[in-house]
Design a protein around this motif. Structure first.
Motif, PDB file in Angstrom:
ATOM      1  N   ALA A 123     -39.946  11.986  27.809  1.00 53.32           N
ATOM      2  CA  ALA A 123     -40.421  13.316  27.434  1.00 53.32           C
ATOM      3  C   ALA A 123     -41.046  14.029  28.639  1.00 53.32           C
ATOM      4  O   ALA A 123     -41.239  15.242  28.625  1.00 53.32           O
ATOM      5  N   LYS A 126     -36.927  14.058  33.536  1.00 54.83           N
ATOM      6  CA  LYS A 126     -35.509  13.991  33.175  1.00 54.83           C
ATOM      7  C   LYS A 126     -34.681  13.942  34.446  1.00 54.83           C
ATOM      8  O   LYS A 126     -35.241  13.873  35.545  1.00 54.83           O
ATOM      9  N   SER A 148     -35.114   7.669  30.825  1.00 53.29           N
ATOM     10  CA  SER A 148     -35.363   9.083  31.122  1.00 53.29           C
ATOM     11  C   SER A 148     -34.234   9.699  31.942  1.00 53.29           C
ATOM     12  O   SER A 148     -34.046  10.906  31.924  1.00 53.29           O
ATOM     13  N   TRP A 265     -46.714  18.236  23.112  1.00 54.71           N
ATOM     14  CA  TRP A 265     -45.367  18.085  23.670  1.00 54.71           C
ATOM     15  C   TRP A 265     -44.743  16.755  23.207  1.00 54.71           C
ATOM     16  O   TRP A 265     -43.581  16.709  22.819  1.00 54.71           O
ATOM     17  N   ASN A 268     -43.436  16.764  19.838  1.00 51.87           N
ATOM     18  CA  ASN A 268     -42.155  17.456  19.761  1.00 51.87           C
ATOM     19  C   ASN A 268     -41.007  16.745  20.456  1.00 51.87           C
ATOM     20  O   ASN A 268     -39.847  17.004  20.159  1.00 51.87           O
ATOM     21  N   ARG A 269     -41.314  15.861  21.415  1.00 46.73           N
ATOM     22  CA  ARG A 269     -40.238  15.329  22.245  1.00 46.73           C
ATOM     23  C   ARG A 269     -40.149  13.797  22.350  1.00 46.73           C
ATOM     24  O   ARG A 269     -39.134  13.288  22.807  1.00 46.73           O
ATOM     25  N   ARG A 271     -39.098  10.547  21.399  1.00 46.01           N
ATOM     26  CA  ARG A 271     -38.154  10.137  20.363  1.00 46.01           C
ATOM     27  C   ARG A 271     -38.605   8.886  19.607  1.00 46.01           C
ATOM     28  O   ARG A 271     -38.328   8.744  18.419  1.00 46.01           O
TER      29      ARG A 271
END
Ligand SMILES: *Cc1c(COP(=O)(O)O)cnc(C)c1O
Length: 406
Positions: A123, A126, A148, A265, A268-269, A271
């Motif tokens: 998260a 990336k 990632s 965050w 929301n991200r 997983r």
């Protein structure tokens, strides 16, 4: 059909790298009972020097009662993921207590420390971002880094000069990209500490993010067991404070503490947080009882009791195989043997004497650096510690005699 796994298992065995489960048929504590050991397959009791239950909370009445009360009020299963209808009051209370205890704006709990790392790192960075990891980082950080897709560079253990050159490289070759440095405060298999203040200087200089895994430091180090960042007064500069509720806190689960925006965050991200059923409310309630305990003066006393035991083991442990020069860094004492089979032999000699100290081998540690990983807890008695040290002295002398026999 040919058995696909038979050959692979035999190859592991031939290299002394096969692993097996033990059935513990008692609660956790300094003494545990194991089923089916030895030729007669009877249950036997052992003094346990291999648990991460540093404060002896795993079977503490406060945690048990909190879990039972939560079961009575909320039932067993959370029924859904956190973002659907799985967030129950114990989860919310736990996260408030974690943030308050750690002195951060917010906190988020995960089903395990492993899940916390696996969900958080991807998260944060990336593809085309850079992540820099210490060579001895725990598998959860390595796996999160790989998942990632960010560019991964490893620096030699605690080698900040090498880290600095990686940071220079990253800023030069990947301008404008995010850089995440991830490391541990007390290393899980070596027991030493990160030079945190120097690390913080570096991360500030290069404007990198810092993620610190405090798995073996919370409950052990710092005022009220808040960890190394708190002990070194650099909490503000550790952007992502990770820890586990499964070790000194005696329950189960992982957490991330940090800014309100970081936590929003992750909600929301991350997983592993989003796509997994919320942990049982009972386990959140038990973890909350542990955080409350650590925050209390009684908790601080328990932590100081642990340090008495840590200093004792450092004092009475035989000199060879252990670094006695430095002050102990935490509750983990690696006894490095090297050869995998020799480590297994030493572990089994100790087991015959009634001590449980499993051998740690590749791939948990590098090949040829097999070891006994001795952990001490506040719940150990002084005479248990002294007799372990005696047994290690005798067992390692006996093994050396065997090795050197012409
Ligand atoms: C144990 C451990 C974890 C994982 O925590 P769990 O709650 O057991 O999943 C993460 N990092 C380190 C350094 C650990 O030792």
């Amino acid at each position: 059909m040919r058995d696909l796994f038979q050959e692979q298992l035999e190859a592991l065995c031939a290299r002394s790298l096969d692993r097996h489960l033990r059935e513990i048929n008692s609660s956790q504590g300094p003494e545990i009972e194991i089923s089916g050991v030895g030729r007669d397959r009877r249950a036997r009791r052992f003094i346990n020097f291999s648990s991460n239950d540093y404060l002896g909370l795993a079977n503490d009445p406060k945690l048990r009662e909190a879990a039972i009360a939560a079961i009575n009020e909320f039932g067993v299963g959370a029924g859904a993921s956190r973002l659907i209808t799985g967030t129950q009051s114990p989860h919310v209370r736990l996260e408030h207590a974690l943030a308050k205890w750690k002195g951060t704006e917010a906190a988020l709990s995960f089903s395990s420390g492993y899940a916390a790392a696996l969900g958080t790192i991807p998260a944060l960075v990336k593809k085309n971002d850079v992540i820099l990891l210490d060579k001895l980082c725990h598998a959860s950080l390595i796996d999160g880094a790989k998942l990632s897709g960010a560019i991964l560079r490893i620096f030699p253990h605690n080698n900040l000069r090498k880290l600095e050159s990686h940071l220079e490289w990253a800023r030069r070759e990947h301008p404008g990209k995010r850089i995440l440095v991830a490391t541990e405060s007390v290393f899980s298999m070596d027991g030493d500490r990160v030079p945190l203040r120097e690390l913080v200087e570096l991360k500030k200089r290069f404007d990198a993010l810092l993620m610190l895994d405090e798995a073996h430091a919370v409950g052990v180090i710092g005022p009220n067991g808040r960890g190394l960042a708190a002990a070194e007064s650099v909490s503000e500069d550790v952007d992502i404070q990770m820890g586990t509720l499964s070790k000194a806190l005696g329950a189960s689960g992982g957490y991330i503490c940090g800014s309100r925006n970081l936590i929003e965050w992750l909600i929301n991200r991350a997983r592993s947080f989003i796509y997994s059923t919320a942990p049982s409310p009972a386990i959140a309630a038990a973890a909350l009882a542990a955080v409350d305990f650590l925050s209390s003066s009684e908790g601080e006393e328990r932590r100081l009791l642990l340090w008495k035991k840590i200093r004792l083991i450092q004092e009475v442990m035989p000199t060879s195989g252990l670094n006695k020069k430095d002050a102990p860094a935490g509750a983990i004492f690696p006894w490095i043997v090297g050869d995998e089979q020799a480590a297994l032999d030493l572990a089994s000699a100790l087991q015959n004497k009634g001590f449980l100290v499993p051998a740690i081998r590749y791939p948990t540690v590098a090949k040829g650096s097999a070891r006994l990983r001795i952990t001490v807890t506040a719940a150990h008695q002084e005479d248990q510690i002294r007799s372990l040290c005696e047994a290690i002295k005798r067992a390692s002398a006996a093994l050396r005699r065997l090795e050197f026999r012409p």
